[in-house]
Design an enzyme around this catalytic site. Structure first.
Site, short mmCIF file in Angstrom:
data_model
loop_
_atom_site.label_atom_id
_atom_site.label_comp_id
_atom_site.label_asym_id
_atom_site.label_seq_id
_atom_site.Cartn_x
_atom_site.Cartn_y
_atom_site.Cartn_z
N LEU A 108 2.89 -9.23 -12.21
CA LEU A 108 1.46 -9.05 -12.04
C LEU A 108 0.86 -8.92 -13.43
O LEU A 108 1.43 -8.22 -14.29
CB LEU A 108 1.14 -7.79 -11.22
CG LEU A 108 1.48 -7.81 -9.74
CD1 LEU A 108 1.24 -6.42 -9.14
CD2 LEU A 108 0.65 -8.85 -9.00
N ASP A 109 -0.27 -9.57 -13.69
CA ASP A 109 -0.84 -9.46 -15.03
C ASP A 109 -1.43 -8.07 -15.25
O ASP A 109 -1.53 -7.25 -14.33
CB ASP A 109 -1.87 -10.58 -15.28
CG ASP A 109 -3.07 -10.50 -14.35
OD1 ASP A 109 -3.58 -9.39 -14.12
OD2 ASP A 109 -3.52 -11.57 -13.88
N ARG A 110 -1.82 -7.81 -16.47
CA ARG A 110 -2.26 -6.46 -16.86
C ARG A 110 -3.44 -5.98 -16.02
O ARG A 110 -3.52 -4.80 -15.67
CB ARG A 110 -2.64 -6.48 -18.35
CG ARG A 110 -3.08 -5.13 -18.89
CD ARG A 110 -3.26 -5.18 -20.40
NE ARG A 110 -4.34 -6.06 -20.78
CZ ARG A 110 -5.62 -5.67 -20.89
NH1 ARG A 110 -5.97 -4.42 -20.63
NH2 ARG A 110 -6.55 -6.53 -21.27
#
Length: 232
Positions: A108-110
């Site tokens: 999952l991206d930031r």
């Protein structure tokens, strides 16, 4: 005279467990000559006895690792890597040291939050992420501005074209009459696909929270919490 046959183990399965890689990656290591059983360079399909020593690039490999699987509710602004990126902390700053050997199953991206799985089982990670194994992922998403009905139809019924191919998502309103908050269901896992899909039509994804991945769900886990799970 003892006629019992010594117990043998599959080498690629053992490598996958100890190194946290898939069996295909383990076979590549064997094929490329990186693995020895004792003093002998291993070959594809090799097996080994319990008292054999296994070396990978001349380093003795452990035989004590057990498969582990955990589900983690990733908070916002944490990255799914062992190395800090800029000022952003990593998920391993939250997880206890005993889980630092586990690798994320996908990412999952930031700016996204929610369910992420971690394991040292390379085969499990491969089956959860490779496109040929269709795994449903469900997200709660907020977009800005409110999604126009025509664009909702485009995304759900026809898909939109991205630089790496068409993207089609299933959309369901989270609240009656609310066109900003959506439940998004997808069966692919391309990089930032949801954000890029809405972005191609002029929308910003304000928040993105994953609730389900395959057979696994967040349940009542709060942000930053984790729990061990069974492979299903």
């Amino acid at each position: 005279m003892n006629d019992e046959t010594p117990t043998t183990n599959r080498l690629n399965k053992h490598l996958a467990l100890e190194l946290g890689i898939s069996r295909r990656e383990a076979d590549n290591l064997i094929h490329d000559g990186h693995v020895k059983i004792g003093e002998t360079i291993a070959t594809l399909g090799a097996r080994f006895a319990d008292n054999d020593q296994i070396f990978v690039d001349h380093k003795l490999l452990s035989k004590n690792t057990q498969f582990q699987y955990i589900a983690f509710n990733k908070p916002l602004d944490y990255v799914c890597s062992r190395r800090q990126q800029g000022d952003s902390p990593t998920i391993y700053d939250i997880l206890p040291p005993k889980y630092h050997v586990l690798k994320p199953v996908g990412r999952l991206d930031r700016k996204s939050s929610g369910l992420i799985l971690l394991t040292n089982d390379g085969d499990f990670a491969y089956q959860m992420t490779h496109p040929k194994f269709i795994k449903t992922k469900i997200y709660e998403c907020e977009v800005d501005p409110a999604l126009e009905p025509l664009h909702q139809q485009m995304i759900s019924d026809y898909g939109v074209h991205l630089e790496d191919g068409p993207s089609k998502l299933s959309l369901e309103r989270l609240h009656e009459g609310d066109s900003k908050h959506w439940r998004v269901t997808m069966h692919e896992g391309r990089n930032r696909q949801i954000r890029r899909t809405f972005g191609s039509l002029g929308y910003d994804v304000v928040s993105l929270h994953r609730t389900n991945f395959g057979n696994y769900s967040l349940g009542d886990m709060k942000s930053g919490e984790y729990q061990t799970v069974d492979m299903r």
